[in-house]
Scaffold this motif. Structure first.
Motif, PDB file in Angstrom:
ATOM      1  N   GLU A   1       9.227  28.657  30.225  1.00 20.74           N
ATOM      2  CA  GLU A   1       9.539  27.600  29.265  1.00 20.74           C
ATOM      3  C   GLU A   1       8.280  27.056  28.608  1.00 20.74           C
ATOM      4  O   GLU A   1       8.282  26.726  27.421  1.00 20.74           O
ATOM      5  CB  GLU A   1      10.332  26.494  29.956  1.00 20.74           C
TER       6      GLU A   1
ATOM      7  N   ALA B   1       7.274  29.733  26.054  1.00 22.30           N
ATOM      8  CA  ALA B   1       8.236  29.717  24.953  1.00 22.30           C
ATOM      9  C   ALA B   1       8.060  28.483  24.087  1.00 22.30           C
ATOM     10  O   ALA B   1       8.122  28.550  22.847  1.00 22.30           O
ATOM     11  CB  ALA B   1       9.661  29.779  25.507  1.00 22.30           C
TER      12      ALA B   1
ATOM     13  N   THR C   1       6.821  29.162  20.327  1.00 18.08           N
ATOM     14  CA  THR C   1       7.840  28.832  19.325  1.00 18.08           C
ATOM     15  C   THR C   1       7.317  27.807  18.337  1.00 18.08           C
ATOM     16  O   THR C   1       7.498  27.945  17.115  1.00 18.08           O
ATOM     17  CB  THR C   1       9.109  28.305  20.009  1.00 18.08           C
TER      18      THR C   1
ATOM     19  N   PRO D   1      13.700  32.014  17.834  1.00 19.29           N
ATOM     20  CA  PRO D   1      14.435  31.462  18.978  1.00 19.29           C
ATOM     21  C   PRO D   1      15.882  31.155  18.602  1.00 19.29           C
ATOM     22  O   PRO D   1      16.166  30.671  17.496  1.00 19.29           O
ATOM     23  CB  PRO D   1      13.670  30.174  19.308  1.00 19.29           C
TER      24      PRO D   1
ATOM     25  N   ASP E   1      17.191  29.767  23.814  1.00 10.80           N
ATOM     26  CA  ASP E   1      15.762  29.444  23.854  1.00 10.80           C
ATOM     27  C   ASP E   1      15.535  27.981  23.506  1.00 10.80           C
ATOM     28  O   ASP E   1      14.725  27.296  24.150  1.00 10.80           O
ATOM     29  CB  ASP E   1      14.999  30.334  22.867  1.00 10.80           C
TER      30      ASP E   1
ATOM     31  N   SER F   1      11.149  36.530  33.449  1.00 13.95           N
ATOM     32  CA  SER F   1      10.993  37.048  32.095  1.00 13.95           C
ATOM     33  C   SER F   1      11.648  38.416  31.933  1.00 13.95           C
ATOM     34  O   SER F   1      12.204  38.721  30.883  1.00 13.95           O
ATOM     35  CB  SER F   1       9.508  37.137  31.728  1.00 13.95           C
TER      36      SER F   1
END
Length: 619
Positions: free
Chosen positions: A42, A45, A49, A288, A292, A408
């Motif tokens: 997380e 990401a 992102t 995403p 996500d 992952s």
């Protein structure tokens, strides 16, 4: 102490401002690094992102300076003289250090590489040391920094094993589209535009008072707080809003008492399990999707998708909290209890514990996915059992075939399963899970050469524990799974039947490497107490054999005495049809034969047809 010495500073700093040429100590009682796969996933990401939302291929490096700053959270520092101690935030700082170490190696051969070394270690009086100064991590961090890998030693602290596991996952987590031209842009942005609020106190009691205030009194505005604020704002004022607010606070507080960050983890798991329909594709420039976004900004996601969720009236918002939130939070609490509470070998929830012992946190969203708020207790337990069994079999197959089981690697496939089983009743759930397993080509039959190596030793420990426990329970004895997995204080280890003496086996192996490879095969392995290993580890087989009889049944089955006046075990061997036998000597062919026994046992322990049997039992 003067007022100046008791002062408190708070300032927003970039990641570089916090870490570059700084040195932090961590008190001994806070030294464990505990982040799991999902938290590292997380974090990566979240950062990547946000960066991809800002970056364009035609940008120049200097344009990164104009990107908006991104707030990553706060850290609390206690300044003890010249030495700063991290009171709150070491998990995040450690994870950032691992990410920077990974990025350093990823860009090491590039002409446009960004210097991140000062953010990882500093130099004083000619001596280099890591900026997060924890002595028992130094060997590990040095190896990761220099070589990108480290093999944990058996007596290394748990934090070292966790550090290595999280570092190894970064290669699978970091997106392909940031590995080429965009890489230095991302590193610049991470260093100089990502910010942390550093709160510094100059007395321990002040630092810990701040920590308690921010956490216990809820003064930190978390995504959960923002989600609550949005939901309550859409519920009628007065008694309905008061009831919803009290319920929300009570349930999340109870979850936090069960496990660190449990409230946030629950909200992500719940919303993903019931509402996510897409996940980011594994291809360049993919954006995403809702799965996500729920993981990084669930409060914003729900505001944007509230109509799709069904939040179209004040009554719907009220029911969302007082019915849905209440129901799923209680089931999530049961998952936590099954994961870390007292182990019941007869409980249908035992499979949740087995999967958690493999650190398979993705099971949580699978477990919640088929549940409906109208399900009674028996139905919930049956669904938990089916999903738990499914994940248990899947993990065993992957481990047997040397396939990764980390967060992952598994998240995309598990998202698809989660979406497919959402809201299913027990018979349909069993069929769907069984069908998925039937589509997997890698089972126990696809590999007849399982062997132990440094990376899978912990996994094989759990596999051997399950096989040993299966024999034990089937022979009429009490479960010893917790004992075998070191939950009772008696440390068990994966032990070779053959001692590490290739000169004793020159009649069968002309090269030491061939001996070593054969010795590591599954048929040469047992789980035995550490004290046993210390006493007999170096002995030849004929010297060990008498002592195996007093150990667990898998070890004892090597000894002919186990087949005399042992009615429970003998009844099991007869009813199971498994090819148990005693060995007066243990040669190369016997290792293979014994491995075939283990595989036959595994096929009984992890049988996909048990899913259908569970559903039939309900009917």
């Amino acid at each position: 102490m003067s007022d100046v010495e008791r002062s408190i500073d708070g300032v927003a700093k970039t990641v570089a401002g916090v870490l570059a040429n700084q040195k932090y100590s961590i008190d001994y009682y806070q030294r464990e690094y505990k982040w799991e796969s999902k938290q590292m996933a997380e974090l990566v990401a979240d950062l990547t992102t946000k960066f991809l939302d800002l970056y364009e291929p035609d940008h120049a490096r200097k344009d990164v300076a104009k990107y908006p700053g991104y707030y990553l959270g706060s850290i609390i520092i206690s300044q003890k003289g010249s030495e700063p101690f991290v009171v709150d935030g070491q998990q995040r700082l450690t994870s950032l250090t691992l990410l920077l170490t990974f990025l350093r190696r990823l860009q090491q051969d590039r002409p446009d590489k960004v210097d991140v070394d000062p953010l990882i270690f500093s130099e004083k009086f000619g001596e280099k040391s890591f900026n997060l100064d924890v002595a028992d991590r130094n060997d590990c961090m040095s190896a990761l920094f220099e070589d990108g890998n480290y093999d944990p030693k058996p007596d290394d602290p748990e934090s070292v094993h966790t550090l290595v596991a999280r570092y190894e996952e970064l290669d699978g987590l970091f997106p392909a589209e940031l590995r080429e031209a965009a890489l230095p842009f991302f590193i610049d942005w991470l260093k100089d535009r990502v910010q942390l609020v550093q709160i510094t106190a100059y007395a321990d009691d002040d630092a810990y008072a701040i920590f308690e205030t921010m956490n216990d009194r809820g003064l930190k505005l978390t995504p959960a707080d923002m989600l609550k604020g949005y939901l309550l704002a859409n519920i009628d004022d007065g008694a309905p809003r008061t009831k919803a607010n009290e319920l929300w606070r009570k349930r999340l507080r109870e979850l936090e008492e069960k496990a660190d960050e449990a409230s946030s983890d629950f909200l992500k798991t719940w919303l993903r399990s019931q509402y996510s329909t897409k996940i980011r594709e594994r291809k360049k420039d993919a954006r995403p999707e809702d799965w996500d976004r729920i993981g990084t900004e669930f409060h914003r996601w729900l505001r944007g998708d509230h109509e799709r969720v069904g939040l179209t009236s004040r009554q719907a918002y009220y029911d969302f909290v007082t019915v849905d939130f209440d129901f799923y939070s209680r089931q999530y609490e049961r998952i936590i209890d099954a994961t870390q509470g007292a182990f019941d070998p007869a409980s249908p929830l035992r499979f949740i514990r087995y999967n958690a012992d493999h650190r398979f946190t993705l099971q949580d969203q699978l477990l919640l996915a088929p549940l409906r708020v109208t399900d009674d207790q028996a139905t919930i337990e049956r669904k938990f059992e089916l999903v738990g069994r499914f994940a248990d079999i899947l993990l065993a197959w992957r481990i047997w075939n040397f396939r990764a089981t980390d967060y992952s690697t598994m998240q995309y496939a598990m998202f698809n399963v989660m979406r497919d089983i959402r809201g299913l009743e027990v018979p349909d759930l069993a069929k769907a899970l069984h069908k998925h397993l039937s589509s997997i080509p890698e089972t126990f039959d696809s590999n007849d050469d399982l062997y132990v190596h440094q990376q899978n030793r912990g996994q094989l420990h759990k596999i051997l524990a399950r096989i040993t426990d299966y024999i034990t329970v089937a022979s009429g004895q009490a479960s010893n799974y917790i004992e075998l997995t070191n939950g009772t204080g008696v440390k068990h280890e994966v032990e070779h039947i053959w001692a590490d003496h290739p000169e004793r086996h020159t009649d069968e192996f002309s090269h030491e490497a061939d001996f070593a490879r054969h010795r590591n095969r599954i048929g040469d392995l047992l789980l035995l107490p550490k004290q046993f290993n210390a006493s007999y580890n170096d002995d030849p087989y004929d010297k060990k054999l008498p002592h195996y009889f007093s150990q667990n049944l898998l070890a004892a089955s090597l000894n002919s005495l186990s087949y005399e006046k042992n009615p429970g075990f003998l009844a099991f061997t007869k009813s199971s049809g498994l090819p148990f036998k005693a060995y007066d000597e243990f040669k190369a062919a016997d290792v293979v034969e014994r491995g075939n026994l283990y595989r036959a046992l595994a096929k009984q322990v992890w049988n996909p047809d048990d899913l259908l049997a569970v559903a039939q039992d309900e009917a």
